[in-house]
Scaffold this motif. Structure first.
Motif, PDB file in Angstrom:
ATOM      1  N   SER A  72      -9.918 -13.830 -14.113  1.00 32.80           N
ATOM      2  CA  SER A  72      -9.918 -15.196 -13.593  1.00 32.80           C
ATOM      3  C   SER A  72     -10.305 -16.182 -14.685  1.00 32.80           C
ATOM      4  N   ALA A  73     -10.028 -17.441 -14.430  1.00 32.28           N
ATOM      5  CA  ALA A  73     -10.327 -18.502 -15.388  1.00 32.28           C
ATOM      6  C   ALA A  73     -11.821 -18.575 -15.693  1.00 32.28           C
ATOM      7  N   ALA A  74     -12.648 -18.162 -14.755  1.00 33.17           N
ATOM      8  CA  ALA A  74     -14.102 -18.205 -14.956  1.00 33.17           C
ATOM      9  C   ALA A  74     -14.557 -17.300 -16.095  1.00 33.17           C
ATOM     10  N   TYR A  75     -13.800 -16.237 -16.385  1.00 34.55           N
ATOM     11  CA  TYR A  75     -14.136 -15.328 -17.478  1.00 34.55           C
ATOM     12  C   TYR A  75     -13.652 -15.837 -18.830  1.00 34.55           C
ATOM     13  N   GLN A  76     -12.861 -16.878 -18.832  1.00 30.62           N
ATOM     14  CA  GLN A  76     -12.205 -17.332 -20.045  1.00 30.62           C
ATOM     15  C   GLN A  76     -12.869 -18.575 -20.635  1.00 30.62           C
ATOM     16  N   GLN A  83      -6.604 -19.491 -17.170  1.00 29.33           N
ATOM     17  CA  GLN A  83      -5.762 -19.264 -16.002  1.00 29.33           C
ATOM     18  C   GLN A  83      -6.199 -18.014 -15.264  1.00 29.33           C
ATOM     19  N   ASP A  84      -5.909 -17.992 -13.979  1.00 31.68           N
ATOM     20  CA  ASP A  84      -6.167 -16.811 -13.154  1.00 31.68           C
ATOM     21  C   ASP A  84      -4.947 -15.902 -13.215  1.00 31.68           C
ATOM     22  N   LEU A  85      -5.187 -14.623 -13.390  1.00 29.69           N
ATOM     23  CA  LEU A  85      -4.125 -13.620 -13.334  1.00 29.69           C
ATOM     24  C   LEU A  85      -4.397 -12.715 -12.150  1.00 29.69           C
ATOM     25  N   ARG A  86      -3.479 -12.666 -11.218  1.00 37.36           N
ATOM     26  CA  ARG A  86      -3.607 -11.819 -10.035  1.00 37.36           C
ATOM     27  C   ARG A  86      -2.390 -10.910  -9.954  1.00 37.36           C
ATOM     28  N   TYR A  87      -2.634  -9.666  -9.550  1.00 37.51           N
ATOM     29  CA  TYR A  87      -1.554  -8.696  -9.436  1.00 37.51           C
ATOM     30  C   TYR A  87      -1.605  -8.036  -8.067  1.00 37.51           C
ATOM     31  N   ARG A  90       3.410  -3.055  -4.653  1.00 38.08           N
ATOM     32  CA  ARG A  90       4.075  -2.665  -3.420  1.00 38.08           C
ATOM     33  C   ARG A  90       5.027  -1.524  -3.738  1.00 38.08           C
ATOM     34  N   LEU A  91       5.380  -0.785  -2.711  1.00 33.90           N
ATOM     35  CA  LEU A  91       6.351   0.288  -2.884  1.00 33.90           C
ATOM     36  C   LEU A  91       7.748  -0.294  -2.823  1.00 33.90           C
ATOM     37  N   GLY A  92       8.605   0.174  -3.714  1.00 38.10           N
ATOM     38  CA  GLY A  92      10.012  -0.225  -3.709  1.00 38.10           C
ATOM     39  C   GLY A  92      10.841   0.900  -3.133  1.00 38.10           C
ATOM     40  N   GLY A  93      11.998   1.103  -3.723  1.00 39.42           N
ATOM     41  CA  GLY A  93      12.852   2.212  -3.321  1.00 39.42           C
ATOM     42  C   GLY A  93      12.254   3.526  -3.794  1.00 39.42           C
ATOM     43  N   PRO A  94      12.960   4.612  -3.610  1.00 34.29           N
ATOM     44  CA  PRO A  94      12.454   5.904  -4.079  1.00 34.29           C
ATOM     45  C   PRO A  94      12.191   5.884  -5.591  1.00 34.29           C
ATOM     46  N   GLY A  95      10.990   6.300  -5.972  1.00 30.18           N
ATOM     47  CA  GLY A  95      10.621   6.340  -7.383  1.00 30.18           C
ATOM     48  C   GLY A  95      10.501   4.973  -8.023  1.00 30.18           C
ATOM     49  N   GLU A  96      10.117   3.978  -7.240  1.00 30.01           N
ATOM     50  CA  GLU A  96      10.059   2.609  -7.754  1.00 30.01           C
ATOM     51  C   GLU A  96       8.793   1.924  -7.259  1.00 30.01           C
ATOM     52  N   LEU A  97       8.187   1.172  -8.138  1.00 26.65           N
ATOM     53  CA  LEU A  97       6.986   0.407  -7.818  1.00 26.65           C
ATOM     54  C   LEU A  97       7.268  -1.054  -8.122  1.00 26.65           C
ATOM     55  N   LEU A  98       6.835  -1.950  -7.249  1.00 26.60           N
ATOM     56  CA  LEU A  98       7.027  -3.383  -7.446  1.00 26.60           C
ATOM     57  C   LEU A  98       5.684  -4.005  -7.821  1.00 26.60           C
ATOM     58  N   LEU A  99       5.686  -4.766  -8.900  1.00 24.28           N
ATOM     59  CA  LEU A  99       4.475  -5.429  -9.377  1.00 24.28           C
ATOM     60  C   LEU A  99       4.682  -6.936  -9.282  1.00 24.28           C
ATOM     61  N   ARG A 100       3.794  -7.590  -8.556  1.00 26.04           N
ATOM     62  CA  ARG A 100       3.816  -9.046  -8.429  1.00 26.04           C
ATOM     63  C   ARG A 100       2.700  -9.607  -9.292  1.00 26.04           C
ATOM     64  N   GLU A 101       3.049 -10.508 -10.193  1.00 18.62           N
ATOM     65  CA  GLU A 101       2.067 -11.157 -11.065  1.00 18.62           C
ATOM     66  C   GLU A 101       2.034 -12.635 -10.715  1.00 18.62           C
ATOM     67  N   GLU A 102       0.843 -13.138 -10.446  1.00 16.25           N
ATOM     68  CA  GLU A 102       0.655 -14.552 -10.134  1.00 16.25           C
ATOM     69  C   GLU A 102      -0.255 -15.159 -11.185  1.00 16.25           C
ATOM     70  N   ILE A 103       0.236 -16.196 -11.843  1.00 16.77           N
ATOM     71  CA  ILE A 103      -0.549 -16.895 -12.865  1.00 16.77           C
ATOM     72  C   ILE A 103      -0.817 -18.299 -12.339  1.00 16.77           C
ATOM     73  N   ARG A 104      -2.106 -18.616 -12.206  1.00 16.43           N
ATOM     74  CA  ARG A 104      -2.514 -19.914 -11.663  1.00 16.43           C
ATOM     75  C   ARG A 104      -3.372 -20.614 -12.716  1.00 16.43           C
ATOM     76  N   SER A 105      -3.072 -21.892 -12.964  1.00 15.42           N
ATOM     77  CA  SER A 105      -3.858 -22.646 -13.937  1.00 15.42           C
ATOM     78  C   SER A 105      -5.278 -22.838 -13.422  1.00 15.42           C
ATOM     79  N   ALA A 106      -6.197 -23.153 -14.319  1.00 16.92           N
ATOM     80  CA  ALA A 106      -7.611 -23.308 -13.947  1.00 16.92           C
ATOM     81  C   ALA A 106      -7.796 -24.407 -12.909  1.00 16.92           C
ATOM     82  N   GLU A 107      -6.977 -25.431 -12.966  1.00 13.29           N
ATOM     83  CA  GLU A 107      -7.075 -26.521 -11.991  1.00 13.29           C
ATOM     84  C   GLU A 107      -6.431 -26.159 -10.660  1.00 13.29           C
ATOM     85  N   GLY A 108      -5.606 -25.114 -10.652  1.00 12.28           N
ATOM     86  CA  GLY A 108      -4.959 -24.670  -9.427  1.00 12.28           C
ATOM     87  C   GLY A 108      -3.677 -25.402  -9.114  1.00 12.28           C
TER      88      GLY A 108
END
Length: 176
Positions: A72-76, A83-87, A90-108
């Motif tokens: 999070s921005a508090a550590y920086q 910026q905040d980094l959140r991940y 989720r499960l995708g198709g067979p043998g697949e993983l979905l990764l969602r990355e959210e980047i939020r500025s310190a001000e939001g």
């Protein structure tokens, strides 16, 4: 004189045995993740997340670890662009993983979202990570090509636990 020489030889043999025992023990404990240690780990996760499905327990545990060790921005403090980094996984198709990355500025005010599909068939299931001493974060690397996959706050134990959970999740998803 003979007694002194004998004691030196015995000391050398004992010292040599101790030096060899360390690497053998480390190799033995590293390989133990495949048997009883793996069963104990998965049973504990299933109990913790109240499910009988190993995959769901591993996914829930990985997502909880991603929340706990989010960068999070508090550590920086002192960084130019905090910026905040959140991940989230989720499960995708067979043998697949979905990764969602959210980047939020310190001000939001600014939010950027990136979704990534990670194909897991045919890749090494062990997740590598690095926690540089000069940085504020640990980086976990993609099992497919070794590129940076995600960043968390600099915590060796947290990175090790997340890498372990993701490695078990990948191995589970590779089963089909």
């Amino acid at each position: 004189m003979l007694l002194r020489l004998t004691s030196k030889v015995i000391s050398a043999v004992l010292l040599g045995g101790c030096l060899l025992a360390g690497p053998l023990y480390a190799a033995e404990s590293a390989s133990s993740l495949g048997g009883a240690e793996q069963d104990r780990y998965l049973a504990e996760l299933k109990r913790l997340y109240l499910t009988q499905d190993e995959r769901q327990a591993l996914l829930a545990h990985s997502n909880d670890l991603l929340k706990t060790y989010a960068l999070s921005a508090a550590y920086q403090v002192g960084q130019a662009q905090r910026q905040d980094l959140r991940y989230q996984l989720r499960l995708g198709g067979p043998g697949e993983l979905l990764l969602r990355e959210e980047i939020r500025s310190a001000e939001g005010a600014d939010v950027a979202v990136r979704n990534q599909r990670i194909a897991l068939f045919g890749v090494d299931p062990y997740i590598r990570y690095d926690c540089p001493t000069s940085g504020i974060s640990c980086v976990l690397f993609s099992p497919a090509d070794g590129s940076p996959l995600l960043s968390i706050v600099r915590d060796h134990k947290g990175a090790a636990e997340l890498a372990k959970a993701l490695s078990f999740l990948i191995r589970n998803l590779q089963k089909g």
